[in-house]
Scaffold this active site. Structure first.
Site, short mmCIF file in Angstrom:
data_model
loop_
_atom_site.label_atom_id
_atom_site.label_comp_id
_atom_site.label_asym_id
_atom_site.label_seq_id
_atom_site.Cartn_x
_atom_site.Cartn_y
_atom_site.Cartn_z
N GLY A 36 6.39 -6.33 -0.67
CA GLY A 36 5.58 -6.31 0.55
C GLY A 36 6.41 -6.72 1.74
N TRP A 96 0.80 -1.23 0.00
CA TRP A 96 0.00 0.00 0.00
C TRP A 96 0.83 1.27 0.00
CZ3 TRP A 96 1.72 2.25 4.36
CH2 TRP A 96 2.05 1.44 5.43
N ASN A 97 2.15 1.17 0.22
CA ASN A 97 2.85 2.43 0.50
C ASN A 97 3.20 3.27 -0.73
OD1 ASN A 97 4.65 0.31 0.06
ND2 ASN A 97 6.32 1.44 0.98
N GLU A 124 11.37 -3.70 11.90
CA GLU A 124 10.87 -2.68 10.98
C GLU A 124 9.60 -2.05 11.56
OE1 GLU A 124 9.12 -3.94 7.21
OE2 GLU A 124 10.20 -2.32 6.23
N CYS A 153 10.03 1.27 2.33
CA CYS A 153 10.84 0.08 2.60
C CYS A 153 12.28 0.48 2.90
CB CYS A 153 10.77 -0.84 1.41
SG CYS A 153 11.17 0.00 -0.12
N GLU A 155 10.79 -7.96 -3.27
CA GLU A 155 11.30 -6.73 -2.64
C GLU A 155 10.60 -6.64 -1.30
OE1 GLU A 155 13.61 -5.00 -3.86
OE2 GLU A 155 13.54 -5.19 -6.04
N LEU A 156 11.36 -6.79 -0.22
CA LEU A 156 10.72 -6.97 1.10
C LEU A 156 11.06 -5.84 2.07
CD1 LEU A 156 11.34 -10.82 1.19
CD2 LEU A 156 9.38 -9.58 0.26
#
Ligand code: NAD
Length: 490
Positions: free
Chosen positions: A230, A153-154, A383, A286, A252-253
């Protein structure tokens, strides 16, 4: 109350309702009210979208040249720029991010489509010398097939673009599944696909409230590759599903990126970089530079500078040009950040600024927060995905590197120093996919981005990303026309 905007799925080139006929609402985190009605897709809509993507791959799109795909990509890039204001507004309504940041991001997004348009025209195989002179051998680069793109969502449109642009350049077709927390802008973007001259079914978008929609897509037998951005927990589930089906996955985490500040650094510049790294987008990126690792001689001064700037940050309406920080994007995220602030206090963090919610503004506002902590504190290790900076001190270079790398993540990091030798030395030692020297949070279509360790697998952006959407086929051509002994090789 203004009427809610309506957004429908894009399947097979047509805007459609979910097969179930169901919808859900997207809530604006600043006003706290729903602003859009979204088609609530389910597994049957994913099935239809995957079938449409397969048909498009086998149809007109599959026979187009790289030059023709490049023309589509260029038009799509131009359309994104022409519609930047509308798309930016949709992103702000969905996620509470600043309009000026989103407008800047959308105005820059076209360059990703233009960059990959250039690459689409350069995809070429090789002629390879074979040991046996009777053969001509060459390779072809072919699209990997139907791609599932799952986004958080970011930054829905940016992170979708990092998948869509190289996938289209490679000749793949795609089913995009945006987050249930910010679904509208991706459906808004989908309305541009036909205008770009991209054939029906090449790009499909399915939204759904249930997280099972993403799971159904990532485990779908009709999908040839998954591209996911995510959380690390969901990424692990996606990777396992891909492993079960033996298909490639790009992930991509999350991140917990260090900013290492040496005593010779320009502290004003470092303070500014720290603010950009952890308070922009309310810390919901992220690559947030959320771990400050600062030499003990300059800790007090740097923390004072960052706390002073944090105290001046103007919180408020994301559409207001003066606002510097909006709310966090949704209720669960707000609760998560508050939980981390409680834990930080319980574990003995020293609060230089912030540490609480900003209730007077309504919405999900969290104060920009600057903490001095111990390296073992939860807020320094996990995080937060919110506007929280945690500082620890070091005394020598080795200790700084050890602290920087003492994390399961490895997405990004920064070094602040005027010593050119040290800058490159430390950049080489930080185990992360991107390291900025005297800068933070810069990305470009041509520069690879991705994570070491639990921050991901593979790279997005740059030429490496195109490779992730291509298969290599070797073609052997017998040149003599003769027959050979069937029981010997070659
Ligand atoms: P999330 O993992 O909860 O959800 C991401 C997407 O996966 C959503 O669309 C969701 O519906 C879908 N999903 C949920 N369960 C699924 C499953 N079992 N299989 C397939 N898909 C599933 O992440 P989020 O909360 O939306 O986003 C925040 C996270 O994203 C943070 O951890 C952040 O660090 C990370 N992030 C990473 C990058 C990067 O480039 N490395 C960029 C942005 C965000």
């Amino acid at each position: 109350m203004p009427e809610q905007e309506q957004f429908r799925l894009l399947i097979g080139g047509k805007p459609v309702d979910a097969i179930s006929g169901k919808t859900f609402e997207s809530q604006n985190p600043y006003t706290g009210t729903p602003w859009a009605t979204i088609s609530d897709g389910g597994p049957e809509d994913i099935d239809a979208a995957v079938a449409a993507a397969r048909a498009a791959l086998d149809g007109e799109w599959g026979s187009m040249t790289g030059f023709q795909r490049a023309a589509c990509l260029r038009r799509l890039g131009d359309l994104v720029t022409a519609n930047a204001e509308t798309l930016a507004r949709q992103e702000v309504n969905d996620s509470g991010k600043l309009y000026r940041e989103m407008l800047g991001q959308l105005n820059g997004l076209g360059s990703w489509y233009h960059y990959y348009a250039g690459l689409a025209q350069t995809i070429e195989g090789r002629q390879i010398p074979a040991p046996n002179p009777n053969y001509l051998v060459y390779t072809r680069r072919e699209p990997v097939g139907v791609v599932a793109a799952i986004t958080p969502w970011n930054s829905p449109l940016l992170l979708m673009t990092w998948k869509l642009a190289p996938a289209l350049a490679a000749g793949c077709t795609i089913v995009v599944k945006p987050s249930e927390h910010a679904p509208a802008s991706t459906l808004g973007f989908a309305q541009l696909i036909e205008q770009a001259g991209i054939p029906a079914g090449v790009v499909n978008v399915v939204t759904g409230l249930s997280r099972e929609v993403g799971e159904h897509l990532s485990t779908h037998p009709g999908v040839d590759k998954v591209a996911f951005t995510g959380s690390t927990a969901t990424g692990r589930a996606v990777a396992k599903a891909a492993a079960d089906r033996l298909i490639p996955a790009t992930l991509e985490l999350g991140g917990k990126s260090p900013q290492v500040v040496f005593p010779d650094a320009d502290l004003q510049a470092a303070a500014n970089g720290l603010v950009a790294g952890v308070f922009a987008a309310s810390g919901q990126t992220c690559m947030a530079g959320s771990r400050l690792i600062v030499h003990r001689d300059v800790h007090d001064e740097l923390v004072r500078l960052v706390a002073e700037r944090a105290s001046q940050i103007k919180l408020g309406d994301p559409f207001d040009a003066d606002t510097e920080m909006g709310p966090v994007a949704n209720g669960p995220q707000y609760d998560k950040v508050r939980g981390y602030l409680d834990t930080a206090r319980e574990e003995g963090a020293t609060i230089a600024y912030g540490g609480a919610t900003e209730d007077s503004l309504g919405g999900y506002f969290i104060q920009p927060t600057v903490l001095s902590v111990k390296p073992t504190d939860t807020v320094f290790r996990e995080e937060v995905f919110g506007p929280v900076l945690s500082a620890v001190t070091f005394t020598d270079e080795d200790e700084a590197v050890t602290l920087a790398n003492d994390t399961p993540y490895g997405l990004a990091g920064a070094v602040w120093t005027k010593d050119v030798h040290r800058a490159h030395r430390i950049a080489g030692k930080i185990r992360a996919g991107s390291v900025w020297i005297n800068a933070y949070r810069v990305v470009a279509p041509s520069v690879p981005f991705g994570g070491y360790k639990q921050s991901g697998l593979g790279r997005e952006n740059g030429t490496a990303s195109l490779d992730a959407y291509l298969e290599t086929k070797s073609v052997w051509v017998e040149l003599t026309g003769g027959t050979r002994d069937p029981f010997t090789l070659g």
